[in-house]
Design an enzyme around this catalytic site. Structure first.
Site, PDB file in Angstrom:
ATOM      1  CG  ASP A 199      35.019  34.708  33.092  1.00 19.76           C
ATOM      2  OD1 ASP A 199      35.797  35.315  33.844  1.00 19.76           O
ATOM      3  OD2 ASP A 199      35.148  33.507  32.805  1.00 19.76           O
ATOM      4  CG  HIS A 219      36.883  33.381  36.292  1.00 18.85           C
ATOM      5  ND1 HIS A 219      37.676  34.078  35.416  1.00 18.85           N
ATOM      6  CD2 HIS A 219      37.586  32.275  36.636  1.00 18.85           C
ATOM      7  CE1 HIS A 219      38.825  33.421  35.236  1.00 18.85           C
ATOM      8  NE2 HIS A 219      38.801  32.331  35.973  1.00 18.85           N
ATOM      9  CD  GLU A 222      41.841  30.163  36.220  1.00 15.36           C
ATOM     10  OE1 GLU A 222      42.909  29.800  35.720  1.00 15.36           O
ATOM     11  OE2 GLU A 222      41.029  30.907  35.632  1.00 15.36           O
TER      12      GLU A 222
END
Ligand code: TNX
Length: 628
Positions: free
Chosen positions: A199, A273, A337
């Site tokens: 991440d 991410h 995202e």
């Protein structure tokens, strides 16, 4: 003589009351609730002398059981059934059969307990699950032996995919912890471990061809303190943070999981991410000249992977190592995202959109995912992605994880994708708070109490029968932005994992929250305690944070955990061991226009404490207390 008789009578009477008070448990303590349990009279007495007869001594599940038996101090050795005179096996023995006549559904088992024999039949994973049930029943051991109630249990799972996720990127959890996590998953028949390995805040897996991914990507200079949402205090801990798994450690975990019939699903996040990867190899970004660093804060960053040659080359090499380390059929490629700012500002991306005749940046995201999907499909792997991967089209063999509610999952099933339900709104985000009490530890926010998970049904009613078949399972996620210690990870996991197990395994018709929480969870918490897990001690049953109105109140409470004690106060002080012990219903009379704050705390036998509850008992029209 007469007196002795009376004594017995009285004893009998009290026993009746206590048996009645325990009330009937249709699932004899087993979590997740089996498909069917037929209870019979009598008990099987398990002793250290009990014979264990097996027809497949080298079976993986049998070997697992052997180890358990050794540790628990049971069993007169394991005897291969083919080598034993049948008669010896008939008294006080456990028979484990992989060869049997009856038909048992996939991954199912049958367990028959009579007063002189236990017979467990199952194959592969099914046998392993039968063993987990047997172990749960055996764990009631007291003074060297256990008694198992006679019963016939028939069982098999509702869903093929029963997953638990762990984010090791935001905070790192070492090999021993991962094994403990896998142990508790296995005990409750969960079979997929979704390992979130990369991440923005850390890259946690050694990749031989790209050493900087861990040399640079596994380290951050410091970490944000407190909740990042709405917090611009700029307080950081000023302490470097790092950690990653070597490939040897990865192999060890994969093997450990496999022995427990758990498949590890590695997740390599892309194209969002991914800041830890970009900080290690800036050529993976659209703007390589900007200085990047591994993120020290939580949230979503606009620094994302660029769909350029360098990115594909590195990702393909990374995935090639991933495929050789993880034999399971799924690889999770993230996909969530991914802000499109960097792509909008990139001439390269805009040209690519035109060249490939893509709709826009969303089209580019799905183009990107499809390239990766082709690479993995060619290596016999199926991709799983978060529900954003659906936006802009996708090859139909991709599995969609529905996290932003159920909408993504519903849309995906309607398009014939297999779906794993893990909605943040359904209680399945274990980083959310377990109660509304301010005494809960720091969390991301949200509200996912035990009952909410339990009440969630993974099959949306919006789907027709054909589409419903695409719901292959359910998963809960443990994101760790706000979970820096092992104890807290366990606290957030337990007992919620038990509710997840039940919705993933048990038939919908067997669900009964009162039975689950008040009888079975109450029995399992001491077991988790004995195994050294941290867990959230539930509040006393019947003690709610609320206001009740009246004059005389009869307060009836119940321990939420076997062996736990409830202490209470009505004097405004926080209850502790030095206060009143609850033993029977309390009557509280409140004077007119007064309010009494009845506070309770539950304390486990090993001293773990629940939140303190406040039940306000009010009589009549109140002056404004202003403090509720
Ligand atoms: C959203 S769920 C995320 C994670 C966060 C999580 C916190 C998902 C696919 N993305 O990056 O850790 O919320 O609850």
């Amino acid at each position: 003589m007469k007196y002795v008789k009376y004594f017995f009578l009285i004893l009998f009477f009290f026993n009746c009351i206590s048996i009645y008070a325990q009330s009937y448990d249709p699932y004899i303590g087993i979590i997740p609730a089996p498909v069917s349990v037929k209870q019979n009279t009598g008990v099987f007495k398990l002793t250290p002398e009990t014979f264990i007869l097996v027809d497949a001594p080298d079976d993986k599940a049998v070997l697992f059981f052997k180890e358990y038996i050794k540790k628990a101090g049971y069993g007169n050795g394991f005897t291969d059934i083919s080598n034993i005179d049948k008669k010896t096996g008939l008294t006080n023995s456990i028979k484990i059969l992989t060869n049997f006549k009856s038909t048992i559904p996939n991954d199912g088992y049958e367990l028959t307990i009579t007063d002189n024999q236990i017979t467990l039949s199952g194959k592969g994973a099914g046998l392993f699950y039968g063993i987990q049930t047997l172990i749960q029943l055996m764990d009631s051991k007291k003074a060297g032996y256990a008694t198992l109630q006679c019963a016939v249990i028939k069982d098999n799972p509702r869903f093929a995919y029963r997953g638990m996720h762990l984010d090791v990127a935001r905070h790192f959890f070492d090999v021993n912890f991962i094994k403990k996590y896998l142990d508790v998953m296995a005990a409750y028949k969960l079979n997929y471990f979704h390992w979130h390995l990369t991440d923005d805040q850390g890259w946690r897996i050694e990749i031989k061809k790209y050493p900087k991914l861990t040399e640079i990507g596994s380290k951050r200079a410091q970490t944000k303190v407190g909740n990042a949402i709405g917090n611009d205090s700029d307080l950081y801990d000023n302490t470097p943070y790092s950690g990653f798994y070597t490939q040897e450690e990865i192999k060890d975990i994969v093997e450990y999981a496999d022995k427990r019939y758990i498949t590890v699903v590695p997740e390599i996040e892309m194209p969002g991410h991914s800041l830890a990867a970009i900080a290690s190899y800036p050529e993976m970004s659209c703007h390589p000249n900007i200085p990047y660093k591994v993120s020290e804060n939580w949230g979503v960053t606009t620094d994302v992977l660029c769909p350029n040659d360098a990115t594909y080359r590195i990702l393909q090499d990374v995935l090639s190592e991933i495929v050789s380390l993880f034999p399971g059929k799924y690889v999770h490629i993230g996909g969530d995202e991914c802000p499109k700012d960097a792509w909008r500002a990139s001439e390269f991306c805009q040209q690519l959109i035109r060249d490939q005749r893509l709709r826009d940046e969303n089209g580019l995201q799905s183009y990107f995912i499809q390239q990766i999907q082709k690479y993995l499909n060619a290596r016999s792997r199926t991709i799983i992605g978060w529900d954003e991967i659906l936006e802009g089209g996708l090859a139909s063999n991709a599995v969609v994880m529905s996290w932003r509610g159920e909408a993504g999952g519903i849309a995906a099933a309607q398009l014939n994708h297999d779906v794993i339900m893990t909605p943040n709104s359904g209680g399945l985000y274990f980083d959310h708070s377990q109660s509304k009490s301010p005494q809960e530890p720091l969390s991301i926010g949200g509200y996912s109490p035990l009952w909410k998970i339990y009440n969630y049904d993974p099959v949306p009613v919006a789907l027709n029968a054909e589409q419903q078949k695409h719901i292959i399972g359910v998963q809960a996620n443990l994101w760790t932005e706000y979970i820096a210690t092992n104890a807290k990870a366990e606290y957030m996991l337990l007992p919620r994992l038990l509710a997840l197990a039940e919705i993933a395994w048990s038939p919908k018709g067997n669900k009964d929250y009162i039975n689950f929480s008040e009888q079975r969870v109450a029995r399992h918490l001491p077991r988790l305690d004995a195994q050294g897990y941290d867990y959230r001690v539930p509040e006393a049953i019947g003690a709610d944070d609320t206001t009740l109105y009246g004059e005389t109140f009869k307060v009836v409470l119940k321990e939420p955990m076997q062996g736990a004690k409830i202490y209470y106060t009505i004097d405004g002080y926080t209850p502790r061991e030095t206060d009143f012990l609850y033993t029977k219903p309390i009557t509280v009379t409140v004077p007119k226009k007064k309010r009494i704050d009845l506070q309770t705390v539950t304390i486990s036998p090993t001293g773990k404490r629940s939140n303190v509850t406040h039940t306000y008992l009010e009589n009549g029209v109140m002056p404004d207390f202003g403090d509720k």
